[in-house]
Scaffold this active site. Structure first.
Site, mmCIF file in Angstrom:
data_model
loop_
_atom_site.group_PDB
_atom_site.id
_atom_site.type_symbol
_atom_site.label_atom_id
_atom_site.label_comp_id
_atom_site.label_asym_id
_atom_site.label_seq_id
_atom_site.Cartn_x
_atom_site.Cartn_y
_atom_site.Cartn_z
ATOM 1 N N TYR A 1 -15.895 26.717 21.146
ATOM 2 C CA TYR A 1 -16.399 27.241 19.881
ATOM 3 C C TYR A 1 -15.355 28.125 19.226
ATOM 4 O O TYR A 1 -14.413 28.583 19.880
ATOM 5 C CB TYR A 1 -17.706 28.023 20.084
ATOM 6 C CG TYR A 1 -17.533 29.319 20.839
ATOM 7 C CD1 TYR A 1 -17.166 30.500 20.171
ATOM 8 C CD2 TYR A 1 -17.720 29.379 22.210
ATOM 9 C CE1 TYR A 1 -16.987 31.682 20.871
ATOM 10 C CE2 TYR A 1 -17.546 30.556 22.910
ATOM 11 C CZ TYR A 1 -17.171 31.704 22.240
ATOM 12 O OH TYR A 1 -16.990 32.874 22.917
ATOM 13 N N ARG B 1 -2.507 13.237 -11.572
ATOM 14 C CA ARG B 1 -2.418 13.900 -10.260
ATOM 15 C C ARG B 1 -3.833 14.303 -9.853
ATOM 16 O O ARG B 1 -4.736 14.383 -10.704
ATOM 17 C CB ARG B 1 -1.518 15.122 -10.334
ATOM 18 C CG ARG B 1 -1.982 16.143 -11.337
ATOM 19 C CD ARG B 1 -1.016 17.319 -11.438
ATOM 20 N NE ARG B 1 -1.436 18.206 -12.522
ATOM 21 C CZ ARG B 1 -0.723 19.246 -12.936
ATOM 22 N NH1 ARG B 1 0.445 19.509 -12.399
ATOM 23 N NH2 ARG B 1 -1.172 20.017 -13.907
ATOM 24 N N MET C 1 7.884 25.317 -13.062
ATOM 25 C CA MET C 1 9.179 24.699 -13.294
ATOM 26 C C MET C 1 9.376 24.510 -14.799
ATOM 27 O O MET C 1 8.428 24.547 -15.571
ATOM 28 C CB MET C 1 9.240 23.348 -12.578
ATOM 29 C CG MET C 1 8.916 23.424 -11.111
ATOM 30 S SD MET C 1 10.133 24.408 -10.203
ATOM 31 C CE MET C 1 11.594 23.470 -10.572
ATOM 32 N N CYS D 1 -12.447 34.590 19.071
ATOM 33 C CA CYS D 1 -13.195 35.522 18.226
ATOM 34 C C CYS D 1 -12.271 36.355 17.362
ATOM 35 O O CYS D 1 -12.699 37.296 16.726
ATOM 36 C CB CYS D 1 -14.084 36.419 19.077
ATOM 37 S SG CYS D 1 -13.175 37.448 20.236
ATOM 38 N N ARG E 1 11.817 16.666 -16.880
ATOM 39 C CA ARG E 1 10.798 17.522 -16.246
ATOM 40 C C ARG E 1 11.044 17.598 -14.746
ATOM 41 O O ARG E 1 11.477 16.644 -14.123
ATOM 42 C CB ARG E 1 9.397 16.929 -16.434
ATOM 43 C CG ARG E 1 8.830 17.010 -17.809
ATOM 44 C CD ARG E 1 7.382 16.536 -17.741
ATOM 45 N NE ARG E 1 6.666 16.771 -18.989
ATOM 46 C CZ ARG E 1 6.540 15.875 -19.957
ATOM 47 N NH1 ARG E 1 7.079 14.669 -19.835
ATOM 48 N NH2 ARG E 1 5.865 16.164 -21.063
ATOM 49 N N HIS F 1 -2.859 28.241 -18.565
ATOM 50 C CA HIS F 1 -2.234 28.681 -17.304
ATOM 51 C C HIS F 1 -3.196 29.518 -16.483
ATOM 52 O O HIS F 1 -3.419 29.286 -15.292
ATOM 53 C CB HIS F 1 -0.961 29.483 -17.619
ATOM 54 C CG HIS F 1 -0.274 30.008 -16.399
ATOM 55 N ND1 HIS F 1 -0.520 31.272 -15.899
ATOM 56 C CD2 HIS F 1 0.623 29.433 -15.570
ATOM 57 C CE1 HIS F 1 0.210 31.457 -14.813
ATOM 58 N NE2 HIS F 1 0.921 30.344 -14.593
ATOM 59 N N LYS G 1 4.800 14.099 -9.514
ATOM 60 C CA LYS G 1 4.810 13.532 -10.859
ATOM 61 C C LYS G 1 5.537 12.179 -10.882
ATOM 62 O O LYS G 1 5.019 11.185 -11.401
ATOM 63 C CB LYS G 1 5.472 14.520 -11.831
ATOM 64 C CG LYS G 1 5.410 14.103 -13.287
ATOM 65 C CD LYS G 1 6.322 14.959 -14.173
ATOM 66 C CE LYS G 1 5.787 16.351 -14.382
ATOM 67 N NZ LYS G 1 4.807 16.425 -15.508
ATOM 68 N N SER H 1 -12.768 34.447 25.866
ATOM 69 C CA SER H 1 -12.786 34.453 24.410
ATOM 70 C C SER H 1 -11.422 34.971 23.957
ATOM 71 O O SER H 1 -11.021 36.070 24.318
ATOM 72 C CB SER H 1 -13.906 35.356 23.905
ATOM 73 O OG SER H 1 -13.885 35.386 22.498
ATOM 74 N N GLY I 1 3.190 25.228 -14.048
ATOM 75 C CA GLY I 1 3.845 26.255 -14.850
ATOM 76 C C GLY I 1 5.052 26.886 -14.199
ATOM 77 O O GLY I 1 5.696 27.757 -14.771
#
Lengths: 898, 898
Positions: B865, B353, B108, B845, B97, B469, B27, B778, B106
């Site tokens: 992979y 934000r 703080m 895997c 704040r 919220h 913020k 693997s 919500g």
């Protein structure tokens, strides 16, 4: 690999030496060495182990050069003994024997008298002037060759022989005449034709190659594999083959054969110790079929035997042999086990090797040889196998105990053992699986019995001398053994034996004393061993040399006292949970576990506190200021809980809670994999109040003992099963806060250390982080082995048996550290730990702490101490000294190179 | 750490920028950035996160320099807004704040209107010409401050307010007059005195420091800790405090306050999307108490609302705001979530934000912004959180399914969910522990509900808008959510709700559709998601970029088909044991296990062979020549056995054996730690005939499918749980012999590979030996995690909960790979494996194969992979692409440096 496959030993040319055991096998290398020393050895040659390896790698094919090299060597032998292989007038006969790198008694097959056939036997008869001898030799050859090479059952030949003796109404083999033997030969040959479809081979070259084949093949037979598995010998080594001119101990009354130890292998006394048989071949002595005679007169007198000794019968040969004994010992710097033959009053040496001996003998010989100037002190330390010491530490029979003596045999391998009778090796295996100690009882043992002998607590045989198969193998394994107890009437089929008026069934209890040869009914009380004299001398020398400290794993005063007596220099692992099982404690412990909240747990812990404190006070007093590592509670809580309904009712009553709650809580604590469950530091984090109580007990005990005795006590508090630095940080904080509060509240001001077990792989992998909060690491190699391999010790027996059969693991990683796997983690943790805390104290408290091979590894990574069970402390002391010596030897040879 | 603790943002001086989020919080950094961009932001200053860290490290003490720096910044603000803090005529009011590095909605606490007291409220009344506004502001301040700073319950104030409204007989807060509010103020202050024993603080400096304290302290409140734990935010980061001049949206009809997203956060459409309230303060919008109005006319029309839009009511301010929207998006290159206030027709921006969005929105926005030229293709790929894709892949409601519509709320977070109703977060936790899916039903949610929201399958609220919220949090978590379903009459105490004529009790089944806002009775059928359009575009871009292949873990045709649809390029793990549970198979499987010898096992296996072959044929057909890794039987045999007597009787009957034998066998197969027991390759070694059958089935299936389809099938046969090269050598030999025999006997000639899982630490430690026999590795990271940590997944939940509470583990190592611990072993095995076999194929895997953070690690060690469950394949595709991009970025910046 060179292209030289055949090594000659003869007066003209000797290619090998004793250090070439890997290539020539023990027997071949020593035959070469003895020839080199000028001792009377029949000439011969050795086919190398590399030829064996080549054979197995190439589908049973020989190296191309072998044939020519063998023929050349054979010619050399022919020249030296002045006889021809296959010569019908003057035949050369040879023995063909296996010979691996290390002695494998009775495991490999041998053929004697090779070269005899229907024609050469006549030449031998003429040349020796003794037809009976010639036919008997041929008979033995056919029997042996047919068994070993043609794979026929030797019992079939034995029964023809027995029938022949009945038929001729004679008792002994030697009473058969030359004519009888000729008949027998013909029956033998018929049997061979009948069973194999072929005539017995008449061509000596075919006989020779057949025998070589058989020796090589026998390397891979099941008995050999079992022996190698038990003794951690690699299949890849292979065996050599020794082909040697025959000499004959069965040429008449001026011939003999025998085996001897240069010192007494049973107690180590410096006395010539052996047995011989007149007019016999070597196999007759070790097979234990005829009862052999003593070599020295002194021994004969001591044994009360009326069979004359060699010293008395053949004094000149004896004097010569006695000189050989002295020379060999000086040359090899070790007690030797020799085989010899006397042929027409001429001495021939057929084998020498380091003699197997009991632990007591090993210790005495090492000490004596040092005092005699044969060995240095360092060499003496290295000469004793630490594992053997175990034999010296276990109880022997209590002289005052009531005992029912059944009979007496030969004291073949010392130590006392009780167990139930098992008449077969298979039965031993079954009983062992059920946790029952056994005494293996056999008429005589054979290589097929090896596994059973390994598992049995003791071995008893009805036949065979001190150098019989049973005796030699039992001494090597450190198993108590009584051999040749001739009064035993064993009926293996009906699983029963008679000794005098007693009938003993399979499963009945028996006790043997391998030190005296006594066999007793039932279980007999025992006494602690005497650790003074040579033993304590050797230990003192070892202590001078070794770098690592030796601690013990102990939680009772009794164990701690025993360990201190054995030389422990501290406690490396005190498992506090073991203290919770006694008497009232388990009640309070269960109350604690069943409590529904922290308050309830604290109330129960308050009852446990004074008991724990008392335990620690006892330990600290015994240890007199030596370091003590206390491991905080480790096992899952359900181990303490009742296991059946009646126990649950008892607990519910005691704790004044409902049975349903007890059941619910027990059920809630069940885990699918307790080894990997809620235990160790995980418990400490869930219930810090348990650890707080334990820390309080430790510190207060240390404080009290320090005050009352003046010995400074610095307890080492150990957090188990840590895998992440945060776990240790959290619990170290619990320890420190408890200590600080004790100091503030009660003035209990004690110095202490906080450290951790390294027993899951992650702890080793993250050791540099963990060492930030740990003043010491103790490697818990049991659990580390379980988690690194991913198998639990409890469950692994089911599949590891198959592994052994398939030769997949050579060693049990719980017995000897898996150096290249688990060891990597140990080494990594040492390095990482030291990198952030150079002063970190490093030790091991798994069972590997008492295993010599593992101890050598721990010396290599530079641990500060090993900790083991009390009875292993002397083993560890010696093994650590040997490791230090070997390391400094290695370092100095590295330094020389550099 | 510097000594600068306060950063000013104002027209004269702006110390911060957007990249300073770690120091200023999100913020604070964005307020500075917006000021820097020349946007209308009320002046103020940020106290850094370092001040917070200092505060917690020093027993709630501030840095020495803070006081002076704060006063200087305050003076700067006073100068800019031309008012004085505490000035009775012309008071400066501020908001206080919190603002952490990442948005924690919500979580703080915030205090508005700080600086008001009994005197300055009069100055505000005069200056604003609006006494009612001034008293209302003071009332709100007292209520907020008392709650947040003095820790009083805000319900107590609410009930005084409600009583006042009743007393005055008015419905709405705004209908209370200035005089009414003055009475209320005096009652509020009495309550504070009564509850705290002190007067409400009148000194604005005291108020300010009290509020700063409270913000810092709130960093460590339980809600914040829970949120951080769930989101893996470190406690060490701390929060910043933003003190900013107040602007008022509640100064009358030309004032307003609102929140908006620069694009539709629900579907990603490029439309201005937000809500506002006239004459209100910011908290009124997000609290969901008044139903807010749309910002644009188009949105109002679409919603069928009759409350006028901001575009219609304040067209000039709207135009200005719409321009801000465009500028912010271009500047931040991302969709923004902004908060604004209009005070007397002047626009002020209070926050911007990155906006939370649904997965669909994230994908569409990334694609659109790339097409608009705002993002490059690579940036667009990196913009979407792979984990979110999960939302797009799960089924939505079947349009044709029968459904009983109960009511309709706002479509707050898309996706359909069914579950039983739970009226409290606690009930959700209980149900979840029992394995029950739940829908959390609340009047409105609050931060206390976070844990329950995380565990619930869907969230339904009676009150609150699209930015309430519940809606914001649910979208962030990817939970389906329907908010503001006003027809719900919820009676939380009696655990029941009414919707029209229906009464729904806790435990009743309900279905919600967060994409439409529908609430339905019972469980409603669903359909597969549509994966075309933007999604497939993004996937195509990702596929262009990524280096690693993505495979799937599948053993059924259905799963394999789903995975191929999701883009799987092979099967990385086919668990053959899953095939043994269906129908007849379990019977034959049990017969096999209960067989007393190999012959019996082979007979049962012969029945299983055609079934297995059929399974593999099905899989190979679906995979059309893509690689398929088949893992041979892995779990302990007792998993297949009957668990109770009646099942045992059934088995005994089927297998035609005695019940006792079944019981005995089941008992014999029990293990104390099955995870570490007789499973994996250990089974294969004990019962090679099982593996032989499986290999035969695989190869014959491959051969048949290759023949019938022409697709070349090269099965990869995988041996599980190998820890030693000998295990693999032994079983590879079984595979090869089986294959050779199939070729010889039946002409089944198939190319295949043999490899192993790396899933115990020793396999990694000895990988260079194992790789000699393995064509691929693997990584089975599930088991590798269990053995490396030494805890089993099943049992660890009992203690890991406490660990979380004590902050000992930040992350579940089964969800995200423990890179520094387990990862060391993976890296080691890759290196060692490649050192002896450079071509070795490497994959993973375990479940980590579908976790983005782990995938980034696997890219780093260069796996070929990853394999994951079918529904994770798209996540893995995107994560792998991002990993490739980040890696090449890192490499190129390293290259630049070098």
């Amino acid at each position: 690999m060179s292209n030289k496959w055949v090594y000659i030993f003869s007066q003209d040319q000797t290619d090998g030496r004793t250090h070439m055991k890997d290539l020539l096998g023990g027997k071949g290398a020593n035959l070469a060495e003895m020839t080199h020393l000028g001792l009377p050895v029949p000439p011969g040659f050795t086919i190398t182990t590399e030829a064996c390896t080549h054979y197995f790698k190439n589908g049973s094919a020989y190296p191309a050069e072998l044939e020519a090299q063998l023929q050349e060597a054979l010619t050399c032998v022919e020249r030296e003994v002045d006889a021809g292989f296959g010569d019908e007038e003057n035949p050369l006969l040879v023995s063909v024997r296996s010979g691996a790198r290390v002695s494998m008694p009775g495991m490999m097959d041998t053929v004697l008298n090779l070269g005899l056939n229907d024609k050469t036997v006549e030449g031998l008869a003429k040349k020796s002037g003794n037809p009976r001898f010639a036919y008997d030799s041929y008979r033995r050859f056919i029997q042996m060759y047919s068994n070993v090479v043609l794979e026929m059952d030797h019992h079939d030949f034995e029964s023809i022989l027995e029938m022949k003796k009945e038929d001729k109404d004679v008792q002994r083999d030697v009473d058969l005449t030359a004519e009888d033997l000729q008949e027998l030969l013909s029956e033998y040959k018929s049997l061979v034709l009948e069973r194999t479809g072929k005539d017995f081979p008449q061509n000596p070259q075919d006989q020779l190659w057949g025998a070589i084949n058989a020796v090589f093949d026998s390397w891979m037979n099941d008995r050999a594999k079992v022996y190698r598995r038990i003794n951690n010998i690699s299949d890849d080594w292979g065996t050599a083959v020794n082909v040697q001119a025959m000499v004959f101990g069965n040429m008449g009354e001026s011939s003999a054969t025998g085996v001897a130890f240069t010192r007494n292998p049973s107690n180590g006394e410096d006395e010539f110790y052996g047995e011989y048989l007149i007019n016999a071949q070597g196999e007759d002595v070790v097979a234990g079929i005829r009862t052999p005679q003593n070599i020295t007169k002194a021994a004969r007198v001591a044994a009360g035997s009326d069979l004359p000794s060699m010293e008395e019968v053949m004094p000149e040969v004896f004097t010569q042999l006695d000189q050989v004994r002295v020379n060999l010992e000086k040359h090899y710097k070790d007690m030797q086990d020799i085989e010899f033959t006397v042929q027409n009053s001429k001495l021939w040496l057929l084998q020498t090797r380091g003699g197997k001996r009991t632990a007591a003998a090993a210790v005495k010989i090492a000490i004596d040889m040092c005092e005699e100037g044969i060995l240095t002190k360092e060499e003496a330390i290295l000469r004793v196998d630490p594992k053997m010491l175990d034999q010296l530490l276990h109880p022997s029979l209590d002289a005052n105990a009531q005992k029912t003596l059944l009979t007496r045999g030969l004291p073949a391998s010392p130590g006392a053992a009780s167990g139930i009778v098992a008449f077969t090796a298979e039965q031993v295996e079954i009983d062992t699986q059920h946790g029952r100690d056994t005494i293996l009882v056999r008429v005589e043992t054979s290589p097929e019995d090896i596994t059973g002998m390994h598992l049995a607590k003791g071995i008893l045989t009805a036949r065979g001398g001190m150098t019989s198969h049973a005796a030699v193998v039992a001494r090597g394994m450190g198993r108590p053994c009584v051999s040749g107890a001739g009064e035993l009437k064993i009926d293996t089929n009906n699983k029963v034996m008679k000794i005098g008026s007693h009938t003993i069934k399979e499963g009945d209890l028996l006790t043997i004393d391998g030190g005296t040869g006594e066999v007793m009914l039932g279980e007999v009380a025992t006494v602690e061993p005497d650790l003074s004299g040579d033993f304590s001398q050797l230990m003192a020398w070892a202590d001078d040399v070794r770098r690592m400290k030796i601690r013990t794993n102990a939680e009772t005063k009794k164990d701690a006292e025993a360990a201190v007596r054995f030389g422990a220099e501290g406690i490396g692992l005190c498992r506090t949970e073991h203290m919770f099982f006694e008497g009232d404690r388990i009640i309070s412990m269960r109350e604690m576990i069943l409590a529904s909240d922290e308050e309830g747990r604290r109330a129960a812990l308050a009852k446990l506190l004074p008991m724990q404190r008392g335990d620690f006070e006892g330990l600290f007093k015994v240890m007199r200021g030596l370091p003590v590592t206390v491991r905080l509670l480790d096992p899952p809580l359900h181990e303490f809980l009742p296991h059946n309904e009646s126990e649950m009712i008892e607990v519910a009553t005691q704790a004044n809670i409902s049975l349903d709650l007890v059941k619910e809580r027990c059920h809630a604590l069940e885990e699918s994999n307790p080894m990997l469950g809620h235990r160790g530091c995980r418990l400490g984090i869930s219930y810090p109040e348990i650890y707080e109580m334990q820390v309080q007990a430790v510190l207060e005990a240390a404080y009290n003992v320090e005050k009352s005795t003046g010995d400074k006590v610095v307890p080492e508090i150990m957090i188990p099963l840590v895998g992440d630095k945060r776990e240790l940080e959290y619990l170290k904080n619990v320890v420190v806060q408890t200590a600080d509060q004790l100091k503030d509240d009660k003035g209990v001001d004690v110095e202490y250390m906080v450290g951790t077990m390294i027993e899951v792989p992650r702890a080793a992998l993250k050791a540099e982080e963990i060492a930030n909060s740990a003043e010491f690491f103790s490697f818990g190699t049991n659990d580390l082995t379980q988690t690194t391999f991913g198998f639990s010790r409890d469950d692994s027996t089911t599949f590891l048996k198959k592994y052994e059969e398939e030769n997949i693991h050579l060693q049990d990683p719980f017995m000897t550290l898996d150096q290249s796997g688990v060891g990597q983690l140990v080494e990594m943790a040492c390095e990482k730990g030291r990198s952030v805390r150079s002063s970190i104290k490093l030790g091991v408290c798994g069972e590997h702490g008492g295993d010599p091979a593992s101890i050598e590894f721990f010396e290599g990574v530079g641990l500060d101490y090993v900790s083991c069970s009390p009875y292993r402390v002397p083993i560890a002391r010696l093994a650590a000294a040997q490791a230090t010596l070997r390391r400094s030897k290695k370092n100095s040879s590295v330094a020389k190179v550099a």
